[in-house]
Write a protein that holds these residues in place. Structure first.
Motif, PDB file in Angstrom:
ATOM      1  N   TRP A  13      24.747  67.348  38.028  1.00  0.00           N
ATOM      2  CA  TRP A  13      25.806  66.406  37.647  1.00  0.00           C
ATOM      3  C   TRP A  13      26.449  66.838  36.331  1.00  0.00           C
ATOM      4  CZ3 TRP A  13      27.654  61.920  39.961  1.00  0.00           C
ATOM      5  CH2 TRP A  13      28.441  61.099  39.158  1.00  0.00           C
ATOM      6  N   TYR A  14      25.605  67.161  35.321  1.00  0.00           N
ATOM      7  CA  TYR A  14      26.122  67.569  34.009  1.00  0.00           C
ATOM      8  C   TYR A  14      26.908  68.878  34.131  1.00  0.00           C
ATOM      9  CZ  TYR A  14      22.285  64.402  32.690  1.00  0.00           C
ATOM     10  OH  TYR A  14      21.426  63.343  32.591  1.00  0.00           O
ATOM     11  N   ALA A  15      26.378  69.826  34.906  1.00  0.00           N
ATOM     12  CA  ALA A  15      27.074  71.101  35.094  1.00  0.00           C
ATOM     13  C   ALA A  15      28.437  70.881  35.730  1.00  0.00           C
ATOM     14  CB  ALA A  15      26.227  72.040  35.951  1.00  0.00           C
ATOM     15  N   ASN A  16      28.491  70.030  36.741  1.00  0.00           N
ATOM     16  CA  ASN A  16      29.767  69.789  37.416  1.00  0.00           C
ATOM     17  C   ASN A  16      30.786  69.164  36.489  1.00  0.00           C
ATOM     18  OD1 ASN A  16      28.882  70.947  39.733  1.00  0.00           O
ATOM     19  ND2 ASN A  16      28.435  69.041  40.777  1.00  0.00           N
ATOM     20  N   GLU A  17      30.335  68.273  35.624  1.00  0.00           N
ATOM     21  CA  GLU A  17      31.279  67.687  34.661  1.00  0.00           C
ATOM     22  C   GLU A  17      31.862  68.783  33.768  1.00  0.00           C
ATOM     23  OE1 GLU A  17      31.841  64.107  31.430  1.00  0.00           O
ATOM     24  OE2 GLU A  17      29.807  64.506  32.154  1.00  0.00           O
ATOM     25  N   TYR A  32      20.157  76.509  27.859  1.00  0.00           N
ATOM     26  CA  TYR A  32      19.569  76.578  26.515  1.00  0.00           C
ATOM     27  C   TYR A  32      19.394  75.208  25.867  1.00  0.00           C
ATOM     28  CZ  TYR A  32      20.379  81.612  26.745  1.00  0.00           C
ATOM     29  OH  TYR A  32      20.370  82.937  27.113  1.00  0.00           O
ATOM     30  N   ARG A  33      19.940  74.144  26.468  1.00  0.00           N
ATOM     31  CA  ARG A  33      19.869  72.828  25.847  1.00  0.00           C
ATOM     32  C   ARG A  33      19.105  71.776  26.635  1.00  0.00           C
ATOM     33  NH1 ARG A  33      23.494  75.836  24.100  1.00  0.00           N
ATOM     34  NH2 ARG A  33      24.147  75.755  21.947  1.00  0.00           N
ATOM     35  N   LEU A  34      18.786  72.056  27.879  1.00  0.00           N
ATOM     36  CA  LEU A  34      18.070  71.081  28.702  1.00  0.00           C
ATOM     37  C   LEU A  34      16.767  71.684  29.201  1.00  0.00           C
ATOM     38  CD1 LEU A  34      21.025  69.785  30.918  1.00  0.00           C
ATOM     39  CD2 LEU A  34      19.947  68.573  29.015  1.00  0.00           C
ATOM     40  N   TYR A  35      15.735  70.897  29.217  1.00  0.00           N
ATOM     41  CA  TYR A  35      14.498  71.380  29.818  1.00  0.00           C
ATOM     42  C   TYR A  35      14.139  70.520  31.022  1.00  0.00           C
ATOM     43  CZ  TYR A  35      11.986  67.722  27.215  1.00  0.00           C
ATOM     44  OH  TYR A  35      11.561  66.526  26.714  1.00  0.00           O
ATOM     45  N   THR A  79      26.645  63.096  30.379  1.00  0.00           N
ATOM     46  CA  THR A  79      26.326  64.435  29.890  1.00  0.00           C
ATOM     47  C   THR A  79      26.156  64.463  28.383  1.00  0.00           C
ATOM     48  OG1 THR A  79      27.597  65.370  31.721  1.00  0.00           O
ATOM     49  CG2 THR A  79      27.138  66.832  29.863  1.00  0.00           C
ATOM     50  N   VAL A  80      27.099  63.911  27.655  1.00  0.00           N
ATOM     51  CA  VAL A  80      27.063  63.942  26.191  1.00  0.00           C
ATOM     52  C   VAL A  80      25.862  63.157  25.667  1.00  0.00           C
ATOM     53  CG1 VAL A  80      28.314  63.249  24.110  1.00  0.00           C
ATOM     54  CG2 VAL A  80      29.528  64.361  25.991  1.00  0.00           C
ATOM     55  N   LYS A  81      25.602  62.011  26.252  1.00  0.00           N
ATOM     56  CA  LYS A  81      24.454  61.204  25.824  1.00  0.00           C
ATOM     57  C   LYS A  81      23.151  61.968  26.049  1.00  0.00           C
ATOM     58  CE  LYS A  81      22.679  56.537  26.214  1.00  0.00           C
ATOM     59  NZ  LYS A  81      22.879  55.235  26.858  1.00  0.00           N
ATOM     60  N   ASN A  82      23.012  62.596  27.211  1.00  0.00           N
ATOM     61  CA  ASN A  82      21.792  63.344  27.478  1.00  0.00           C
ATOM     62  C   ASN A  82      21.630  64.489  26.488  1.00  0.00           C
ATOM     63  OD1 ASN A  82      19.880  65.321  28.494  1.00  0.00           O
ATOM     64  ND2 ASN A  82      19.833  64.081  30.326  1.00  0.00           N
ATOM     65  N   LEU A  83      22.681  65.262  26.262  1.00  0.00           N
ATOM     66  CA  LEU A  83      22.589  66.400  25.357  1.00  0.00           C
ATOM     67  C   LEU A  83      22.260  65.984  23.929  1.00  0.00           C
ATOM     68  CD1 LEU A  83      25.601  68.461  26.704  1.00  0.00           C
ATOM     69  CD2 LEU A  83      23.181  69.095  26.852  1.00  0.00           C
ATOM     70  N   ASN A  84      22.717  64.820  23.515  1.00  0.00           N
ATOM     71  CA  ASN A  84      22.507  64.375  22.144  1.00  0.00           C
ATOM     72  C   ASN A  84      21.229  63.567  21.934  1.00  0.00           C
ATOM     73  OD1 ASN A  84      24.877  65.079  20.301  1.00  0.00           O
ATOM     74  ND2 ASN A  84      25.858  64.476  22.207  1.00  0.00           N
ATOM     75  N   ILE A  85      20.718  62.934  22.989  1.00  0.00           N
ATOM     76  CA  ILE A  85      19.573  62.046  22.812  1.00  0.00           C
ATOM     77  C   ILE A  85      18.325  62.553  23.528  1.00  0.00           C
ATOM     78  CG2 ILE A  85      18.679  59.726  23.234  1.00  0.00           C
ATOM     79  CD1 ILE A  85      21.586  58.729  22.923  1.00  0.00           C
ATOM     80  N   TYR A  86      18.455  62.925  24.794  1.00  0.00           N
ATOM     81  CA  TYR A  86      17.269  63.223  25.595  1.00  0.00           C
ATOM     82  C   TYR A  86      16.975  64.714  25.722  1.00  0.00           C
ATOM     83  CZ  TYR A  86      17.668  58.315  26.733  1.00  0.00           C
ATOM     84  OH  TYR A  86      17.749  56.952  26.641  1.00  0.00           O
ATOM     85  N   GLY A  87      17.908  65.479  26.209  1.00  0.00           N
ATOM     86  CA  GLY A  87      17.722  66.918  26.346  1.00  0.00           C
ATOM     87  C   GLY A  87      16.865  67.348  27.516  1.00  0.00           C
ATOM     88  N   HIS A  88      16.689  66.484  28.488  1.00  0.00           N
ATOM     89  CA  HIS A  88      15.914  66.863  29.670  1.00  0.00           C
ATOM     90  C   HIS A  88      16.469  66.181  30.907  1.00  0.00           C
ATOM     91  CE1 HIS A  88      13.780  62.959  29.983  1.00  0.00           C
ATOM     92  NE2 HIS A  88      13.786  62.974  28.666  1.00  0.00           N
ATOM     93  N   PRO A 138      27.740  74.869  19.470  1.00  0.00           N
ATOM     94  CA  PRO A 138      28.927  74.065  19.776  1.00  0.00           C
ATOM     95  C   PRO A 138      28.715  72.591  19.428  1.00  0.00           C
ATOM     96  CG  PRO A 138      28.336  75.469  21.636  1.00  0.00           C
ATOM     97  CD  PRO A 138      27.214  75.545  20.647  1.00  0.00           C
ATOM     98  N   ASP A 139      29.774  71.950  19.016  1.00  0.00           N
ATOM     99  CA  ASP A 139      29.771  70.517  18.750  1.00  0.00           C
ATOM    100  C   ASP A 139      29.630  69.803  20.090  1.00  0.00           C
ATOM    101  OD1 ASP A 139      30.449  67.861  18.272  1.00  0.00           O
ATOM    102  OD2 ASP A 139      32.363  68.318  17.312  1.00  0.00           O
ATOM    103  N   CYS A 140      28.540  69.054  20.270  1.00  0.00           N
ATOM    104  CA  CYS A 140      28.324  68.386  21.565  1.00  0.00           C
ATOM    105  C   CYS A 140      28.584  66.884  21.476  1.00  0.00           C
ATOM    106  CB  CYS A 140      26.930  68.695  22.118  1.00  0.00           C
ATOM    107  SG  CYS A 140      25.583  68.177  21.071  1.00  0.00           S
ATOM    108  N   SER A 141      29.540  66.502  20.634  1.00  0.00           N
ATOM    109  CA  SER A 141      29.868  65.086  20.513  1.00  0.00           C
ATOM    110  C   SER A 141      30.815  64.607  21.611  1.00  0.00           C
ATOM    111  CB  SER A 141      30.479  64.800  19.138  1.00  0.00           C
ATOM    112  OG  SER A 141      31.683  65.522  18.967  1.00  0.00           O
ATOM    113  N   SER A 142      31.406  65.540  22.351  1.00  0.00           N
ATOM    114  CA  SER A 142      32.257  65.175  23.488  1.00  0.00           C
ATOM    115  C   SER A 142      32.346  66.371  24.423  1.00  0.00           C
ATOM    116  CB  SER A 142      33.663  64.779  23.021  1.00  0.00           C
ATOM    117  OG  SER A 142      34.383  65.923  22.602  1.00  0.00           O
TER     118      SER A 142
END
Length: 177
Positions: A111-115, A63-66, A94-103, A31-35
């Protein structure tokens, strides 16, 4: 002297770090995770039940966060006036974490799940369990437990997912098969 000033200006301009912006990298397999809207479009299919939507959010994030300390941006101290030195350093985007950090750890992952739960039309909440933080999605009139950090949720024998309150009342739900 004039030539020296011009040369110094050229060198200083070239020495400045370039910042890429507006770049979007996508894959036909993910999936496109830009937004948040694009994530929802990528993981939610027409006709999904609310439980299937909650599970889609769960698996997308698992599958995207460790599990690793939540991302912090300590350099932001100098950019934003703060009341305290540790205020607002945790990355809660959420978007910043998925695109830059991933953890992240449990609280940030919840918080990310709730969003995402909210974006797919469910209610999300964060619930504390013995020093651990988990997310829950509300659908069918009740709360349902989805632990992104520890990568799990349980199903009752009928296939439904209980909530934290249900599990606290009946610990045997953890062992239903």
């Amino acid at each position: 002297f004039f030539i020296l000033v011009v040369l110094m200006r050229i060198v200083s301009v070239q020495a400045q770090e370039a910042v890429a912006s507006g770049v979007k990298v996508v894959s036909e397999k993910n999936p496109d995770c830009s937004s948040v809207d694009n994530i929802v479009k990528g993981i939610i299919k027409s006709g999904m039940s609310d439980q299937q939507k909650a599970e889609a959010v769960f698996y997308y994030l698992v599958y995207r966060l460790y599990h690793y300390a939540y991302p912090q941006e300590p350099l932001s101290y100098s950019l934003i006036p703060r009341k305290a030195s540790n205020e607002m350093v945790c990355v809660m985007d959420t978007v910043k974490n998925l695109n830059i950090y991933g953890h992240a750890i449990c609280g940030s992952m919840s918080w990310y799940a709730n969003e995402l739960f909210n974006a797919v039309g469910l209610f999300g909440r964060i619930n504390g369990v013995s020093g651990h933080t988990v997310s829950e999605a509300k659908y069918d009139g009740t709360w349902h437990y989805f632990d992104i950090d520890m990568m799990g949720f349980v199903r009752r024998k009928d296939g439904t997912v209980p909530g934290v309150d249900d599990i606290m009342k009946d610990k045997n739900l953890l062992f239903d098969k």
